[in-house]
Enzyme design. Structure first.
Site, mmCIF file in Angstrom:
data_model
loop_
_atom_site.group_PDB
_atom_site.id
_atom_site.type_symbol
_atom_site.label_atom_id
_atom_site.label_comp_id
_atom_site.label_asym_id
_atom_site.label_seq_id
_atom_site.Cartn_x
_atom_site.Cartn_y
_atom_site.Cartn_z
ATOM 1 N N SER A 121 -27.884 0.218 111.640
ATOM 2 C CA SER A 121 -26.991 -0.468 110.695
ATOM 3 C C SER A 121 -25.645 -0.806 111.304
ATOM 4 O O SER A 121 -24.939 -1.680 110.788
ATOM 5 C CB SER A 121 -26.795 0.383 109.434
ATOM 6 O OG SER A 121 -26.430 1.707 109.754
ATOM 7 N N CYS A 170 -16.778 4.470 114.324
ATOM 8 C CA CYS A 170 -17.514 5.465 113.547
ATOM 9 C C CYS A 170 -17.864 6.692 114.376
ATOM 10 O O CYS A 170 -17.840 7.824 113.865
ATOM 11 C CB CYS A 170 -18.769 4.842 112.950
ATOM 12 S SG CYS A 170 -19.853 4.017 114.127
ATOM 13 N N ASN A 211 -22.662 6.318 109.145
ATOM 14 C CA ASN A 211 -21.824 5.469 109.998
ATOM 15 C C ASN A 211 -21.155 4.327 109.245
ATOM 16 O O ASN A 211 -20.080 3.861 109.627
ATOM 17 C CB ASN A 211 -22.653 4.900 111.150
ATOM 18 C CG ASN A 211 -23.886 4.153 110.668
ATOM 19 O OD1 ASN A 211 -24.741 4.722 109.987
ATOM 20 N ND2 ASN A 211 -24.005 2.887 111.011
ATOM 21 N N GLN A 250 -27.805 6.702 117.513
ATOM 22 C CA GLN A 250 -27.145 5.803 116.584
ATOM 23 C C GLN A 250 -28.107 4.957 115.759
ATOM 24 O O GLN A 250 -29.077 4.392 116.279
ATOM 25 C CB GLN A 250 -26.184 4.893 117.354
ATOM 26 C CG GLN A 250 -25.058 5.683 118.003
ATOM 27 C CD GLN A 250 -24.119 4.837 118.822
ATOM 28 O OE1 GLN A 250 -23.683 5.251 119.891
ATOM 29 N NE2 GLN A 250 -23.796 3.643 118.344
ATOM 30 N N ARG A 304 -7.147 -0.767 118.332
ATOM 31 C CA ARG A 304 -7.209 0.696 118.322
ATOM 32 C C ARG A 304 -6.376 1.344 119.426
ATOM 33 O O ARG A 304 -5.778 2.395 119.223
ATOM 34 C CB ARG A 304 -8.666 1.163 118.432
ATOM 35 C CG ARG A 304 -9.484 0.884 117.182
ATOM 36 C CD ARG A 304 -10.935 1.254 117.399
ATOM 37 N NE ARG A 304 -11.741 0.872 116.231
ATOM 38 C CZ ARG A 304 -13.051 0.670 116.277
ATOM 39 N NH1 ARG A 304 -13.707 0.803 117.435
ATOM 40 N NH2 ARG A 304 -13.709 0.320 115.199
ATOM 41 N N HIS A 314 -25.428 8.213 111.997
ATOM 42 C CA HIS A 314 -25.460 8.582 113.404
ATOM 43 C C HIS A 314 -25.554 10.101 113.552
ATOM 44 O O HIS A 314 -25.038 10.851 112.714
ATOM 45 C CB HIS A 314 -24.171 8.133 114.106
ATOM 46 C CG HIS A 314 -24.017 6.651 114.221
ATOM 47 N ND1 HIS A 314 -25.042 5.754 114.052
ATOM 48 C CD2 HIS A 314 -22.902 5.904 114.520
ATOM 49 C CE1 HIS A 314 -24.586 4.526 114.231
ATOM 50 N NE2 HIS A 314 -23.299 4.587 114.509
#
Length: 335
Positions: free
Chosen positions: A160, A130, A316, A157, A101, A243
């Site tokens: 999952s 996310c 998310n 959050q 990223r 989230h």
């Protein structure tokens, strides 16, 4: 690229991989051949795609021979080991891990915001985290209009994000507590049921977690503005999906809550739910399974002159991971 594509999914058996397969089918992505890949423990599993049950294969470098698009949704280790191999076989990799990223040679893409950067790729396109997608999608329009100087964000959050084991742990803990049995945390350092843990990911030397720092750095990269000051606190809560974020921004130019609502109503992928007197505001239970990012509680931040506060909720696993990756692929093949 052709009108039909050979598509591989690294991490096809995980929560995000399952959702990605579902979205490819829902959106009628032109798949000629789907190759679900995962680590050896998932051998014997299969995925259902277009009424066909396709067995999961063990991932290895040669798995990507002949693959046009390779989605990576299985975490950092698999991306580090196999993404470059996929590129060497001619695949375009859309990677949802944190590995690439912040690489200056890898575009970090939210298709509603910076789609043209997709075509600057050198084989790998990064899917933001996310939390970043959920926050930046509504904030970017405000940044263009009034230039955001400072962001304070607290995230709440869903479990999952940590996969099926985390969801099973929450389920088991709720059941055990109601039946007066002992709760033994395994995925999390403390009990997650009926609790809130201000600890998501590993802590850094500066007191922030890796995930909080990722949110900060990814936002600056997508904004293309390193001057934005950002502080983030991430909290794990006992919710399965979606989230929530409490976001306060300070802008260089004054902007009113009504102007923000107007901007967001015109922003693709954003839905404004903001009538608190009628109990209308975004909630995780209603955002789950939805493509959109929901924004409400838009109001002045009374602590600064040019401040706005808002509440943001998004699924998310869907927009936060799988949908964003598929939208990148859709843009890629439309060129």
């Amino acid at each position: 690229m052709t009108s039909g594509y050979t598509v591989a999914i690294a991490g096809a058996a995980c929560t995000a991989g399952t959702e990605l397969v579902k979205i490819l089918e829902e959106r009628a992505f032109p798949v000629d051949k789907l190759i679900p890949l995962d680590i050896r423990k998932f051998l014997g599993h299969d995925v259902e795609f277009n009424d066909e049950h396709i067995p999961v294969r063990v991932i290895e470098e040669s798995s990507f021979k002949g693959v046009d698009i390779a989605f990576f949704v299985s975490g950092d280790d698999i991306s580090r080991e196999f993404a470059s191999a996929a590129v060497s076989y001619g695949s375009v990799v859309i990677d949802s891990s944190s590995v690439f990223r912040m690489d200056e040679n890898v575009p970090l893409i939210i298709p509603e915001i910076n789609p043209n950067k997709i075509f600057q790729h050198k084989g790998i396109i990064a899917n933001p985290g996310c939390l970043t997608i959920q926050m930046v999608l509504p904030l970017f329009a405000v940044h263009l209009k009034a230039r955001i100087k400072r962001i304070i964000i607290s995230t709440y959050q869903a479990v999952s994000d940590r996969g099926q084991k985390a969801m099973d742990e929450l389920t088991d803990q709720i059941r055990n507590l109601y039946s007066f049995h002992e709760v033994i945390p395994e995925v999390y350092p403390h009990q997650i049921a009926f609790n809130a843990l201000p600890h998501v990911d590993k802590f850094c030397d500066n007191g922030y977690t890796d995930q909080e720092m990722s949110l900060i750095n990814e936002t600056k990269k997508i904004f293309e503005d390193d001057t934005v000051l950002i502080s983030a606190t991430s909290v794990q809560i006992p919710v399965f999906y979606s989230h929530s974020q409490s976001v306060n921004i300070e802008t260089a130019r004054r902007i009113t809550p009504d102007e923000v609502r107007g901007l967001l109503r015109e922003t693709p992928g954003v839905v404004v739910e903001d009538d608190p007197l009628q109990n209308v505001y975004p909630l995780p239970i209603y955002a789950t399974g939805r493509d959109e990012c929901f924004v409400g509680r838009i109001r002045r931040d009374l602590s600064v002159n040019n401040g706005i506060a808002m509440w943001i909720v998004s699924d998310n696993i869907r927009k936060g991971t799988a949908l964003n990756a598929v939208q990148i692929a859709e843009r890629l093949i439309s060129h």
